[in-house]
Design a protein around this motif. Structure first.
Motif, PDB file in Angstrom:
ATOM      1  N   TYR A 128      -2.883  30.099  23.098  1.00 26.07           N
ATOM      2  CA  TYR A 128      -4.249  30.576  23.300  1.00 26.07           C
ATOM      3  C   TYR A 128      -5.220  29.432  23.582  1.00 26.07           C
ATOM      4  O   TYR A 128      -6.343  29.407  23.100  1.00 26.07           O
ATOM      5  N   LYS A 129      -4.791  28.492  24.399  1.00 25.68           N
ATOM      6  CA  LYS A 129      -5.607  27.328  24.752  1.00 25.68           C
ATOM      7  C   LYS A 129      -5.990  27.381  26.232  1.00 25.68           C
ATOM      8  O   LYS A 129      -5.415  28.128  27.012  1.00 25.68           O
ATOM      9  N   GLY A 130      -6.932  26.528  26.591  1.00 25.35           N
ATOM     10  CA  GLY A 130      -7.367  26.426  27.980  1.00 25.35           C
ATOM     11  C   GLY A 130      -8.331  27.539  28.344  1.00 25.35           C
ATOM     12  O   GLY A 130      -8.889  28.209  27.472  1.00 25.35           O
ATOM     13  N   ALA A 131      -8.536  27.732  29.614  1.00 22.20           N
ATOM     14  CA  ALA A 131      -9.440  28.780  30.096  1.00 22.20           C
ATOM     15  C   ALA A 131      -8.951  30.136  29.603  1.00 22.20           C
ATOM     16  O   ALA A 131      -7.748  30.374  29.475  1.00 22.20           O
ATOM     17  N   ALA A 132      -9.914  31.021  29.311  1.00 22.57           N
ATOM     18  CA  ALA A 132      -9.583  32.362  28.819  1.00 22.57           C
ATOM     19  C   ALA A 132     -10.382  33.387  29.608  1.00 22.57           C
ATOM     20  O   ALA A 132     -11.439  33.087  30.157  1.00 22.57           O
ATOM     21  N   GLN A 133      -9.850  34.606  29.657  1.00 21.60           N
ATOM     22  CA  GLN A 133     -10.553  35.701  30.315  1.00 21.60           C
ATOM     23  C   GLN A 133     -10.361  36.974  29.517  1.00 21.60           C
ATOM     24  O   GLN A 133      -9.243  37.334  29.164  1.00 21.60           O
ATOM     25  N   CYS A 134     -11.468  37.642  29.238  1.00 21.56           N
ATOM     26  CA  CYS A 134     -11.458  38.937  28.557  1.00 21.56           C
ATOM     27  C   CYS A 134     -11.145  40.015  29.588  1.00 21.56           C
ATOM     28  O   CYS A 134     -11.791  40.072  30.634  1.00 21.56           O
ATOM     29  N   LEU A 135     -10.172  40.854  29.289  1.00 21.96           N
ATOM     30  CA  LEU A 135      -9.826  41.956  30.193  1.00 21.96           C
ATOM     31  C   LEU A 135     -10.111  43.289  29.513  1.00 21.96           C
ATOM     32  O   LEU A 135      -9.720  43.500  28.370  1.00 21.96           O
ATOM     33  N   GLN A 136     -10.769  44.160  30.226  1.00 20.28           N
ATOM     34  CA  GLN A 136     -10.935  45.542  29.788  1.00 20.28           C
ATOM     35  C   GLN A 136      -9.786  46.355  30.394  1.00 20.28           C
ATOM     36  O   GLN A 136      -9.018  45.838  31.204  1.00 20.28           O
ATOM     37  N   VAL A 137      -9.684  47.620  30.013  1.00 19.11           N
ATOM     38  CA  VAL A 137      -8.708  48.485  30.645  1.00 19.11           C
ATOM     39  C   VAL A 137      -9.010  48.525  32.141  1.00 19.11           C
ATOM     40  O   VAL A 137     -10.167  48.683  32.534  1.00 19.11           O
ATOM     41  N   GLY A 138      -7.992  48.297  32.958  1.00 22.01           N
ATOM     42  CA  GLY A 138      -8.205  48.306  34.408  1.00 22.01           C
ATOM     43  C   GLY A 138      -7.139  47.518  35.133  1.00 22.01           C
ATOM     44  O   GLY A 138      -6.141  47.095  34.548  1.00 22.01           O
ATOM     45  N   ARG A 139      -7.384  47.328  36.425  1.00 24.48           N
ATOM     46  CA  ARG A 139      -6.441  46.635  37.298  1.00 24.48           C
ATOM     47  C   ARG A 139      -7.063  45.325  37.758  1.00 24.48           C
ATOM     48  O   ARG A 139      -8.217  45.305  38.181  1.00 24.48           O
ATOM     49  N   TYR A 140      -6.293  44.254  37.680  1.00 20.31           N
ATOM     50  CA  TYR A 140      -6.775  42.920  38.043  1.00 20.31           C
ATOM     51  C   TYR A 140      -5.829  42.324  39.073  1.00 20.31           C
ATOM     52  O   TYR A 140      -4.718  41.922  38.730  1.00 20.31           O
ATOM     53  N   ASN A 141      -6.275  42.299  40.321  1.00 20.22           N
ATOM     54  CA  ASN A 141      -5.469  41.682  41.363  1.00 20.22           C
ATOM     55  C   ASN A 141      -5.735  40.172  41.338  1.00 20.22           C
ATOM     56  O   ASN A 141      -6.597  39.690  40.611  1.00 20.22           O
ATOM     57  N   VAL A 142      -5.005  39.446  42.136  1.00 20.95           N
ATOM     58  CA  VAL A 142      -5.040  37.988  42.093  1.00 20.95           C
ATOM     59  C   VAL A 142      -6.465  37.430  42.149  1.00 20.95           C
ATOM     60  O   VAL A 142      -6.790  36.491  41.422  1.00 20.95           O
ATOM     61  N   ASN A 143      -7.331  38.028  42.952  1.00 19.44           N
ATOM     62  CA  ASN A 143      -8.690  37.499  43.100  1.00 19.44           C
ATOM     63  C   ASN A 143      -9.589  37.833  41.920  1.00 19.44           C
ATOM     64  O   ASN A 143     -10.712  37.343  41.839  1.00 19.44           O
ATOM     65  N   ASN A 144      -9.128  38.662  40.973  1.00 17.04           N
ATOM     66  CA  ASN A 144      -9.903  39.001  39.783  1.00 17.04           C
ATOM     67  C   ASN A 144      -9.437  38.246  38.545  1.00 17.04           C
ATOM     68  O   ASN A 144      -9.981  38.438  37.462  1.00 17.04           O
ATOM     69  N   ILE A 145      -8.430  37.409  38.699  1.00 15.38           N
ATOM     70  CA  ILE A 145      -7.902  36.654  37.557  1.00 15.38           C
ATOM     71  C   ILE A 145      -8.606  35.307  37.527  1.00 15.38           C
ATOM     72  O   ILE A 145      -8.277  34.405  38.295  1.00 15.38           O
ATOM     73  N   GLU A 146      -9.590  35.191  36.641  1.00 13.67           N
ATOM     74  CA  GLU A 146     -10.475  34.030  36.640  1.00 13.67           C
ATOM     75  C   GLU A 146      -9.792  32.754  36.142  1.00 13.67           C
ATOM     76  O   GLU A 146     -10.237  31.657  36.476  1.00 13.67           O
ATOM     77  N   ILE A 147      -8.740  32.886  35.340  1.00 11.18           N
ATOM     78  CA  ILE A 147      -8.077  31.668  34.849  1.00 11.18           C
ATOM     79  C   ILE A 147      -7.225  31.025  35.937  1.00 11.18           C
ATOM     80  O   ILE A 147      -6.731  29.918  35.765  1.00 11.18           O
ATOM     81  N   GLY A 148      -7.044  31.740  37.057  1.00 12.86           N
ATOM     82  CA  GLY A 148      -6.301  31.194  38.182  1.00 12.86           C
ATOM     83  C   GLY A 148      -5.006  31.935  38.445  1.00 12.86           C
ATOM     84  O   GLY A 148      -4.430  32.549  37.546  1.00 12.86           O
ATOM     85  N   ASN A 149      -4.560  31.877  39.686  1.00  9.05           N
ATOM     86  CA  ASN A 149      -3.283  32.479  40.059  1.00  9.05           C
ATOM     87  C   ASN A 149      -2.147  31.648  39.480  1.00  9.05           C
ATOM     88  O   ASN A 149      -2.213  30.427  39.455  1.00  9.05           O
ATOM     89  N   ASP A 150      -1.115  32.308  39.009  1.00  8.53           N
ATOM     90  CA  ASP A 150       0.066  31.616  38.465  1.00  8.53           C
ATOM     91  C   ASP A 150      -0.331  30.646  37.353  1.00  8.53           C
ATOM     92  O   ASP A 150       0.156  29.518  37.292  1.00  8.53           O
ATOM     93  N   ALA A 151      -1.244  31.073  36.482  1.00 10.51           N
ATOM     94  CA  ALA A 151      -1.742  30.189  35.428  1.00 10.51           C
ATOM     95  C   ALA A 151      -1.526  30.720  34.019  1.00 10.51           C
ATOM     96  O   ALA A 151      -1.598  29.964  33.062  1.00 10.51           O
TER      97      ALA A 151
END
Length: 97
Positions: free
Chosen positions: A26-49
């Motif tokens: 649980y280190k580094g950049a974090a992102q709170c997700l609500q119920v829903g769909r998150y495609n690559v461009n919505n993943i704020e911590i980065g793709n493949d991260a």
């Protein structure tokens, strides 16, 4: 900037269906997700991260290897301080239910 203040037990964290983290334990950049769909461009911590995740009890998180919810799929129903070598740094889309 809010993503960096999501500590376990905080009011913000309790409002998340899941919290994804850039690094294990649980280190580094974090992102709170609500119920829903998150495609690559919505993943704020980065793709493949993604390396660790917290999942609120009762929620289910589906990790996808590729964008547009394709490729291998992983299912998580509880916190994981490390998603494992087979899932570390490969997530490109996510569904939270």
């Amino acid at each position: 900037a809010l993503a960096f203040s999501l500590w376990p037990g905080s009011a913000q964290a309790r409002d998340c269906a899941a919290i994804i983290y850039q690094h294990a334990n649980y280190k580094g950049a974090a992102q709170c997700l609500q119920v829903g769909r998150y495609n690559v461009n919505n993943i704020e911590i980065g793709n493949d991260a993604l390396s660790s995740i917290k999942v609120r009890q009762g929620n289910v998180v589906y990790l996808y290897e590729h964008s547009n919810f394709t490729g291998r799929r992983g299912v998580l129903t509880k916190d994981s301080s490390y998603v494992g070598d087979s899932w570390n740094d490969i997530t490109s889309s996510i569904i939270v239910q």
